[in-house]
Design an enzyme around this catalytic site. Structure first.
Site, PDB file in Angstrom:
ATOM      1  CG  ASP A 120      67.893 -27.384 -12.004  1.00  0.00           C
ATOM      2  OD1 ASP A 120      69.069 -27.625 -12.333  1.00  0.00           O
ATOM      3  OD2 ASP A 120      67.125 -28.258 -11.556  1.00  0.00           O
ATOM      4  CG  ASP A 175      65.951 -30.817 -14.001  1.00  0.00           C
ATOM      5  OD1 ASP A 175      67.069 -30.724 -14.536  1.00  0.00           O
ATOM      6  OD2 ASP A 175      65.755 -30.707 -12.789  1.00  0.00           O
ATOM      7  CD  GLU A 176      70.512 -28.064 -16.277  1.00  0.00           C
ATOM      8  OE1 GLU A 176      70.985 -27.012 -15.828  1.00  0.00           O
ATOM      9  OE2 GLU A 176      71.126 -29.135 -16.277  1.00  0.00           O
TER      10      GLU A 176
HETATM   11  P1  TTP Z   1      69.076 -32.451 -11.282  1.00  0.00           P
HETATM   12  O1  TTP Z   1      68.485 -31.130 -11.674  1.00  0.00           O
HETATM   13  O2  TTP Z   1      70.545 -32.525 -11.112  1.00  0.00           O
HETATM   14  O3  TTP Z   1      68.451 -32.943  -9.895  1.00  0.00           O
HETATM   15  P2  TTP Z   1      66.987 -32.812  -9.342  1.00  0.00           P
HETATM   16  O4  TTP Z   1      66.112 -32.023 -10.254  1.00  0.00           O
HETATM   17  O5  TTP Z   1      66.489 -34.178  -8.999  1.00  0.00           O
HETATM   18  O6  TTP Z   1      67.192 -32.065  -7.980  1.00  0.00           O
HETATM   19  P3  TTP Z   1      67.559 -30.519  -7.735  1.00  0.00           P
HETATM   20  O7  TTP Z   1      66.409 -29.977  -6.950  1.00  0.00           O
HETATM   21  O8  TTP Z   1      68.826 -30.532  -6.970  1.00  0.00           O
HETATM   22  O9  TTP Z   1      67.687 -29.875  -9.084  1.00  0.00           O
HETATM   23  O10 TTP Z   1      68.662 -33.555 -12.315  1.00  0.00           O
HETATM   24  C1  TTP Z   1      67.387 -33.566 -12.929  1.00  0.00           C
HETATM   25  C2  TTP Z   1      66.894 -34.976 -13.092  1.00  0.00           C
HETATM   26  O11 TTP Z   1      67.813 -35.716 -13.872  1.00  0.00           O
HETATM   27  C3  TTP Z   1      66.740 -35.722 -11.789  1.00  0.00           C
HETATM   28  O12 TTP Z   1      65.467 -35.559 -11.194  1.00  0.00           O
HETATM   29  C4  TTP Z   1      67.011 -37.130 -12.174  1.00  0.00           C
HETATM   30  C5  TTP Z   1      67.901 -37.043 -13.393  1.00  0.00           C
HETATM   31  N1  TTP Z   1      69.280 -37.397 -13.012  1.00  0.00           N
HETATM   32  C6  TTP Z   1      69.803 -38.618 -13.424  1.00  0.00           C
HETATM   33  O13 TTP Z   1      69.126 -39.394 -14.113  1.00  0.00           O
HETATM   34  N2  TTP Z   1      71.078 -38.958 -13.024  1.00  0.00           N
HETATM   35  C7  TTP Z   1      71.856 -38.134 -12.255  1.00  0.00           C
HETATM   36  O14 TTP Z   1      72.991 -38.488 -11.920  1.00  0.00           O
HETATM   37  C8  TTP Z   1      71.308 -36.870 -11.859  1.00  0.00           C
HETATM   38  C9  TTP Z   1      72.134 -35.918 -11.028  1.00  0.00           C
HETATM   39  C10 TTP Z   1      70.033 -36.550 -12.257  1.00  0.00           C
HETATM   40 MG    MG Z   2      66.723 -30.166 -11.023  1.00  0.00          MG
END
Ligand code: TTP
Ligand code: MG
Length: 361
Positions: free
Chosen positions: A11, A117-118
């Site tokens: 992730d 992103d995962e």
């Molecule tokens: P996430 O993996 O949930 O968040 P992140 O990568 O920003 O942070 P973390 O380090 O905690 O993993 O989500 C991935 C991307 O998806 C994030 O950068 C932006 C997008 N996203 C949205 O568009 N809406 C949302 O509600 C969330 C949670 C994420």
């Molecule tokens: Mg993330």
């Protein structure tokens, strides 16, 4: 006996914000929020994501942007660095994601893209959690070298445990939970770490005094089914770290298309071919932006001046890619509409559309 399964969940850290920082070095080291326009605290809309410096101010994904702006202001007034707010560039994030996914997919027995992103990687053939951890360290290095980004990786005996593990040490973490360590890893954690347990389930559980996975594991199956129905069965398994789902990329029945209604109906070949070219260009660039590398089927839609609408499709014997291939296929479908073959009454065209189907990553 079943072969030992080893699954990794990758992730990206603060993904959109991290990509912004890489594209715009002047943002680096500053608290950063990607989301709606804050308009000095009067903005509507929400935070898409925030980097880890902004999270120190309490700013989180999905929070109203006006609230994020106030938190940033409060921090600034007590002498902390000012927060930068940016709108976000979805096409850029999709491009980076596509490159990352392609790279990760090559380094696993099986691969599953779970979101932008995962991803899950089946690493069972490595044979041990130690070797899987070594592989993950190499992957993290490569992500850093190639894209200038960090990610967090969880490794476990299945997707459920891997996913919870990747979140256990963010950012830039690596958490390995071998089969024998699953229960000790899960038990002290709040029920909320279990995927599928949202605010609603959390509230219903806490009303019964159930706060940790250990508490949840003590509840008999029949009790959980009584409270939650079918979902209770899943909860029972998940509290035990059980998850039989394989790592697999399901075929996405997606298509990407574009269409254009003309200012004036037309039967002019030069004009129509130019519009088909423009539509092919648009579709090709959106395919790339959405992480697709190839297509097999091209569908052309034609609407005549009398609104009669027909579609024609062509499927290539092997995957094709690029604007030119898309255009050639569309052209081949379009030309019969310019002569007696598909248009004996010489009707003018009101709209054409081009769509790519049977897409590959
Ligand atoms: P996430 O993996 O949930 O968040 P992140 O990568 O920003 O942070 P973390 O380090 O905690 O993993 O989500 C991935 C991307 O998806 C994030 O950068 C932006 C997008 N996203 C949205 O568009 N809406 C949302 O509600 C969330 C949670 C994420
Ligand atoms: Mg993330």
């Amino acid at each position: 006996m079943d072969r030992l399964r080893i699954v990794a969940h990758v992730d990206m850290d603060a993904f959109y914000a991290a990509v912004e920082e890489r594209l715009r070095p002047e943002l680096r080291g500053r608290p950063l929020v990607v989301g709606a326009d804050p308009r000095g605290g009067a903005g509507r809309g929400v935070v898409t994501t925030a980097n880890y410096l902004a999270r120190r101010y309490g700013i989180r994904s999905a929070m109203p942007i006006a609230r994020a702006w106030r938190l940033a202001e409060t921090a600034r007034r007590r002498g902390e660095p000012a927060t930068v707010f940016v709108r976000g560039q979805p096409a850029r994030y999709a491009e980076v994601s596509a490159r990352l996914m392609a790279m990760l997919a090559e380094r696993a027995d099986a691969f599953e893209e779970a979101s932008i992103d995962e991803a899950y990687l089946d690493l069972s053939s490595l044979g041990s959690f130690e070797r899987a951890a070594e592989h993950a360290r190499a992957l993290k290095r490569e992500v850093g070298e190639r894209e200038g980004l960090t990610c967090s990786v969880g490794i476990g005996p299945n997707k459920l445990v891997a996913k919870i593990a990747s979140d256990a040490d963010k950012p830039d973490g690596l958490t390995v939970v071998p089969l024998g360590a699953v229960q000790a890893f899960l038990d002290p954690r709040p029920v909320r770490v279990i995927p599928g347990v949202g605010p609603k389930t959390e509230l219903r559980l806490s009303a019964r005094g159930i706060r940790t996975v250990r508490d949840l594991r003590a509840v008999p199956l029949l009790q959980l089914v009584d409270w939650f129905g079918r979902w209770g069965e899943d909860l029972h398994d998940r509290a035990r770290g059980l998850d039989p789902r394989p790592v697999s990329n399901v075929w996405e029945p997606k298509s990407v298309g574009a269409q254009e209604t003309f200012e004036t109906d037309s039967r002019d070949p030069a004009f129509l071919v130019a519009r088909a070219r423009a539509l092919a260009r648009e579709v090709a660039s959106r395919l790339v932006a959405q992480g697709f590398s190839a297509f097999r089927t091209v569908v052309l839609t034609v609407r005549f001046e009398d609104f009669a609408t027909v579609t024609r499709a062509w499927t290539a014997p092997a995957p094709r890619s690029g604007e030119e291939a898309l255009f050639q296929a569309a052209l081949r479908l379009l030309l019969p509409f310019l002569d007696h073959r598909e248009n004996p009454q010489r009707r003018r065209l009101r709209l054409i559309g081009v769509r790519a189907e049977r897409l590959l990553r």
